[in-house]
Motif scaffolding. Structure first.
Motif, PDB file in Angstrom:
ATOM      1  N   PRO A 109     -14.137   3.944  -3.887  1.00  0.00           N
ATOM      2  CA  PRO A 109     -12.760   3.641  -3.512  1.00  0.00           C
ATOM      3  C   PRO A 109     -12.717   2.988  -2.127  1.00  0.00           C
ATOM      4  O   PRO A 109     -13.688   3.094  -1.378  1.00  0.00           O
ATOM      5  CB  PRO A 109     -12.092   5.024  -3.475  1.00  0.00           C
ATOM      6  CG  PRO A 109     -13.038   5.958  -4.159  1.00  0.00           C
ATOM      7  CD  PRO A 109     -14.396   5.383  -3.957  1.00  0.00           C
TER       8      PRO A 109
ATOM      9  N   GLY B 183      -0.574  -3.405  -4.953  1.00  0.00           N
ATOM     10  CA  GLY B 183      -1.714  -3.489  -4.051  1.00  0.00           C
ATOM     11  C   GLY B 183      -3.047  -3.269  -4.722  1.00  0.00           C
ATOM     12  O   GLY B 183      -4.085  -3.502  -4.114  1.00  0.00           O
ATOM     13  N   ALA B 184      -3.046  -2.801  -5.952  1.00  0.00           N
ATOM     14  CA  ALA B 184      -4.308  -2.630  -6.682  1.00  0.00           C
ATOM     15  C   ALA B 184      -4.143  -3.260  -8.062  1.00  0.00           C
ATOM     16  O   ALA B 184      -3.098  -3.105  -8.694  1.00  0.00           O
ATOM     17  CB  ALA B 184      -4.673  -1.156  -6.804  1.00  0.00           C
TER      18      ALA B 184
ATOM     19  N   ARG C  37       0.786  -1.225   0.000  1.00  0.00           N
ATOM     20  CA  ARG C  37       0.000   0.000   0.000  1.00  0.00           C
ATOM     21  C   ARG C  37       0.826   1.288   0.000  1.00  0.00           C
ATOM     22  O   ARG C  37       0.276   2.359  -0.246  1.00  0.00           O
ATOM     23  CB  ARG C  37      -0.942   0.013   1.221  1.00  0.00           C
ATOM     24  CG  ARG C  37      -1.765  -1.266   1.404  1.00  0.00           C
ATOM     25  CD  ARG C  37      -2.718  -1.512   0.236  1.00  0.00           C
ATOM     26  NE  ARG C  37      -3.668  -0.433   0.049  1.00  0.00           N
ATOM     27  CZ  ARG C  37      -4.813  -0.318   0.726  1.00  0.00           C
ATOM     28  NH1 ARG C  37      -5.144  -1.217   1.624  1.00  0.00           N
ATOM     29  NH2 ARG C  37      -5.620   0.689   0.489  1.00  0.00           N
ATOM     30  N   CYS C  38       2.115   1.209   0.363  1.00  0.00           N
ATOM     31  CA  CYS C  38       2.897   2.435   0.541  1.00  0.00           C
ATOM     32  C   CYS C  38       4.080   2.529  -0.421  1.00  0.00           C
ATOM     33  O   CYS C  38       4.513   3.626  -0.792  1.00  0.00           O
ATOM     34  CB  CYS C  38       3.424   2.524   1.981  1.00  0.00           C
ATOM     35  SG  CYS C  38       2.219   2.075   3.253  1.00  0.00           S
TER      36      CYS C  38
ATOM     37  N   CYS D 204       4.589   4.700  -3.785  1.00  0.00           N
ATOM     38  CA  CYS D 204       4.950   6.120  -3.751  1.00  0.00           C
ATOM     39  C   CYS D 204       6.212   6.377  -2.919  1.00  0.00           C
ATOM     40  O   CYS D 204       6.992   7.262  -3.236  1.00  0.00           O
ATOM     41  CB  CYS D 204       3.791   6.944  -3.186  1.00  0.00           C
ATOM     42  SG  CYS D 204       2.311   6.864  -4.227  1.00  0.00           S
TER      43      CYS D 204
ATOM     44  N   CYS E  58      -4.274   4.490  -7.189  1.00  0.00           N
ATOM     45  CA  CYS E  58      -3.961   3.079  -6.911  1.00  0.00           C
ATOM     46  C   CYS E  58      -3.895   2.243  -8.188  1.00  0.00           C
ATOM     47  O   CYS E  58      -3.095   1.318  -8.290  1.00  0.00           O
ATOM     48  CB  CYS E  58      -4.996   2.472  -5.962  1.00  0.00           C
ATOM     49  SG  CYS E  58      -4.950   3.198  -4.304  1.00  0.00           S
ATOM     50  N   HIS E  59      -4.765   2.528  -9.147  1.00  0.00           N
ATOM     51  CA  HIS E  59      -4.826   1.670 -10.334  1.00  0.00           C
ATOM     52  C   HIS E  59      -3.934   2.180 -11.463  1.00  0.00           C
ATOM     53  O   HIS E  59      -3.775   1.475 -12.468  1.00  0.00           O
ATOM     54  CB  HIS E  59      -6.274   1.542 -10.820  1.00  0.00           C
ATOM     55  CG  HIS E  59      -7.152   0.768  -9.878  1.00  0.00           C
ATOM     56  ND1 HIS E  59      -7.062  -0.598  -9.734  1.00  0.00           N
ATOM     57  CD2 HIS E  59      -8.113   1.169  -9.012  1.00  0.00           C
ATOM     58  CE1 HIS E  59      -7.953  -1.007  -8.825  1.00  0.00           C
ATOM     59  NE2 HIS E  59      -8.598   0.046  -8.368  1.00  0.00           N
TER      60      HIS E  59
ATOM     61  N   GLY F  94      -6.831   6.824  -0.477  1.00  0.00           N
ATOM     62  CA  GLY F  94      -7.056   5.412  -0.799  1.00  0.00           C
ATOM     63  C   GLY F  94      -6.655   4.472   0.318  1.00  0.00           C
ATOM     64  O   GLY F  94      -6.913   3.272   0.249  1.00  0.00           O
ATOM     65  N   LEU F  95      -6.000   5.016   1.365  1.00  0.00           N
ATOM     66  CA  LEU F  95      -5.565   4.175   2.485  1.00  0.00           C
ATOM     67  C   LEU F  95      -6.541   4.236   3.660  1.00  0.00           C
ATOM     68  O   LEU F  95      -6.262   3.684   4.724  1.00  0.00           O
ATOM     69  CB  LEU F  95      -4.168   4.612   2.952  1.00  0.00           C
ATOM     70  CG  LEU F  95      -3.061   4.504   1.893  1.00  0.00           C
ATOM     71  CD1 LEU F  95      -1.759   5.109   2.421  1.00  0.00           C
ATOM     72  CD2 LEU F  95      -2.834   3.051   1.495  1.00  0.00           C
TER      73      LEU F  95
ATOM     74  N   CYS G  95      -9.354   7.010  -8.869  1.00  0.00           N
ATOM     75  CA  CYS G  95      -8.928   5.626  -9.114  1.00  0.00           C
ATOM     76  C   CYS G  95      -7.445   5.525  -9.449  1.00  0.00           C
ATOM     77  O   CYS G  95      -6.767   4.571  -9.044  1.00  0.00           O
ATOM     78  CB  CYS G  95      -9.739   5.007 -10.254  1.00  0.00           C
ATOM     79  SG  CYS G  95     -11.510   5.371 -10.205  1.00  0.00           S
TER      80      CYS G  95
ATOM     81  N   ARG H 131       5.303   7.112 -12.051  1.00  0.00           N
ATOM     82  CA  ARG H 131       4.260   7.025 -11.036  1.00  0.00           C
ATOM     83  C   ARG H 131       4.091   8.355 -10.314  1.00  0.00           C
ATOM     84  O   ARG H 131       2.981   8.777 -10.021  1.00  0.00           O
ATOM     85  CB  ARG H 131       4.597   5.932 -10.023  1.00  0.00           C
ATOM     86  CG  ARG H 131       4.238   4.550 -10.532  1.00  0.00           C
ATOM     87  CD  ARG H 131       4.675   3.509  -9.553  1.00  0.00           C
ATOM     88  NE  ARG H 131       4.374   2.179 -10.077  1.00  0.00           N
ATOM     89  CZ  ARG H 131       5.003   1.088  -9.700  1.00  0.00           C
ATOM     90  NH1 ARG H 131       5.973   1.155  -8.817  1.00  0.00           N
ATOM     91  NH2 ARG H 131       4.673  -0.079 -10.192  1.00  0.00           N
TER      92      ARG H 131
END
Lengths: 403, 403
Positions: free
Chosen positions: B272, B241-242, A353-354, A357, B231-232, A386-387, B228, B6
């Motif tokens: 989300p 994670g997505a 999840r982290c 980034c 994460c996507h 999103g977290l 979206c 990213r």
């Protein structure tokens, strides 16, 4: 000539019925000892009490459903499959969808699962059965589905081969049994692949007697002649309406019925028709021992598996329906077993999840951030919205990984 | 470079988040008309009411079970299978038991069935799902099992091929979903292969809007970028994670997600994270339309069936899991459908239960016997005791056949 033989058999059966009436009398309760200071209450006859308890159990069974599910659409497909399934259970050895899989068997599913499993009877009914699968089945050495359980009967009780997993026949049978189970709460069983209504099977007293070597096949022969032969034939060949119980058209040695404990229990719970739960433990066990002392087809497992068992062994980890695991196969399994709660693995959470980034954990630019700081960032920064699904415990776990 | 891309995507996402906040504002309830003699009660906002109702529905969902079934025996086989099944749902595209079947897919089962189906969320949860099978599934044109439903996702959502019916992987997955359904009453569904907790899926308003051509993919692009893409990914590629939502690693055109009604509903109900049930019908539909306007793998059914579909067609009546019946196949079926109650067919009863001793019905020596005479014979003659299971109605039916 066949009819003449049957008539002779019937005469023999009637004669033996008279001759053997003595052996069918129930044991009387022992009289109280005259030495007792006060007459003790007459001890209950355990055999009679056991049978009465089973009768009460049967009486408490719910009725099978009567109405088929009605679709709001044009095609009554589920109802079709349920009806087809019932038909296959009654006509297993003649219906074109199943007959090729049971060869010359004289049995149908309904031979043991009376009235296509609709009958309220222990070890026979299908009412509720579907709610107990998938479950562990000792015979197969693993977890089995209802489809597997059905195929076990095709391989053993009906001395045939497995229905293909994607066959209309197997799906229809499962749809029917599932319908007979509607309303039953799903309850996967870690110990036994047996329906909740059949948990009294087998009779533990019959099991104890069998293990103690108390089965008397010769007594069983007398009982068979009087109580069973009128329908099953003096040669066990099965007359019209009753299946063969020995010989090449009967169940094979791999069937549950080939075990005296299971056969004796089933017989006591289901036979003779309309007189079930009247044979004593000894009588039922003796009949089973007599029937199983007669010839039955052998059971060589590979002969009952598709392709002679090809694909049911080897190094690849395959779940062996109807076959047993070897110790090597169990040892070769991909490990599972209890693990730490993955939802609270801080390093894994960070990676998932982290890290996208903030980079890998080892060189992360946010090392040292506290749970409070992380929570504030999630709440305040749109880019971290999103977290928001992370729990406080998960944020703590991430913070711990960042220390 | 990937990380730089990213970061750039994230900046773009944050900018678009600010730019698009207007499009995400909820419609205010219309003010009461000043011409009204009395101010009418403010009409409820149907959109807000719908989302609130869904939130209440989710809040009422039962918790998933926490304790695995414990066997009294040495081998915790069912617990092993349940744990393995959960692992396969979370690691579908990397676990050795399932990865070979989903190729390069970037999705796992848990991509759509959040938290391996443990999450209480409409269209995502597996809680209770096993109690609704076998059921009719329109897409497959027939009755399907839970195994089939799982394999439908392997073929479509994960763009792979069917797990073998007798594989440990499929049995483990089914054991796990069954465990998440324990206590749910079995309820075969004649209309839909959908869990009782997911009956609000899809959102009927989204369906109506989609059918009316009201999806606006361009608006969906803005929402996607802001809500979206963090994460996507801005290219739909899926960040850590997505999962990917378009491109070669995403679901194919045969998946439910490829349908804007289903995708829009799923998105509204699940995305989300931690902000589910906040997108309006229009927003959710627009996002779905945007995502589905991007490239996805094609779906050619035969490519997702074992052996390229061999065995899934032809004249033999086979139930076509994951494939559709042709009209010819339906027409070629062995007829079933409603029949007279076989238990009350006097001629059949006579053939099954009486003919062995009394000869064929046509020339029977007992023609003309009444029901009372037959009942008396059954009660009085030991040789006919085996007929005591016949009901009064059945005896009547036999007597009628003997007239």
């Amino acid at each position: 000539m066949l009819r003449a033989a049957r008539s002779a058999a019937l005469v023999a059966a009637i004669l033996s019925l008279a001759a053997c009436s003595e052996s069918r009398s129930r044991a009387a309760a022992p009289a109280p000892s005259p030495a007792d200071p006060q007459p003790a209450p007459a001890p209950a006859d355990p055999q009679a009490a056991y049978l009465a308890a089973r009768r009460a159990e049967v009486a408490a069974m719910p009725d099978p459903p009567s109405a088929l599910p009605q679709s709001t659409g044009a095609r009554q497909e589920l109802a079709y499959m349920i009806e087809l399934g019932e038909r296959l259970l009654r006509e297993t050895n003649t219906h074109p969808l199943t007959a090729p899989y049971v060869g010359a068997s004289g049995l149908t599913c309904s031979s043991c699962h009376l009235d296509a499993g609709r009958k309220k009877a222990i070890a026979s009914t299908f009412i509720g059965a579907a709610a107990s699968f998938p479950a562990f089945n000792d015979r197969d050495g693993g977890v089995i589905t209802l489809q597997d359980r059905v195929n076990g009967c095709f391989m053993r009780s009906m001395n045939g081969t497995r229905l293909p997993e994607n066959s209309e026949a197997l799906l229809a049978i499962v749809s029917y049994i599932n319908w007979l189970s509607q309303g039953f709460p799903l309850q996967p069983d870690p110990d036994r692949a047996v329906s909740s209504l059949n948990r009294s099977f087998p009779n533990p007293a019959i099991k104890a007697m069998a293990l103690a070597g108390k089965a008397v096949a010769a007594n069983g022969a007398s009982i068979y002649d009087s109580r069973c032969a009128p329908c099953h034939g003096v040669h066990g060949e099965g007359l019209v309406g009753a299946p063969p119980v020995w010989g090449e058209r009967a169940y094979n040695r791999g069937a549950g019925m080939a075990n005296n404990v299971q056969a004796g229990s089933w017989i006591q719970f289901n036979m003779p028709p309309a007189e079930e739960l009247t044979l004593t433990d000894q009588e039922a066990l003796d009949v089973a021992a007599f029937v199983n002392a007669q010839p039955h087809p052998a059971f060589v497992e590979a002969e009952h598996l598709p392709g002679g068992g090809a694909g049911y062994g080897g190094a690849e980890i395959v779940y062996h329906y109807g076959a047993s695991f070897t110790a090597e196969q169990v040892a070769a399994r991909v490990p599972s077993g209890p693990t730490a709660d993955p939802a609270l693995d801080g390093a894994a959470l960070y990676a998932a999840r982290c890290a996208a980034c903030h980079g890998p954990l080892a060189g992360s630019a946010v090392r040292g951030r506290t749970a409070a700081q992380i929570s504030a960032a999630i709440a305040g920064l749109g880019s971290m919205a999103g977290l928001k699904d992370l729990s406080a415990a998960q944020v703590e776990a991430v913070a711990a990984a960042l220390r």
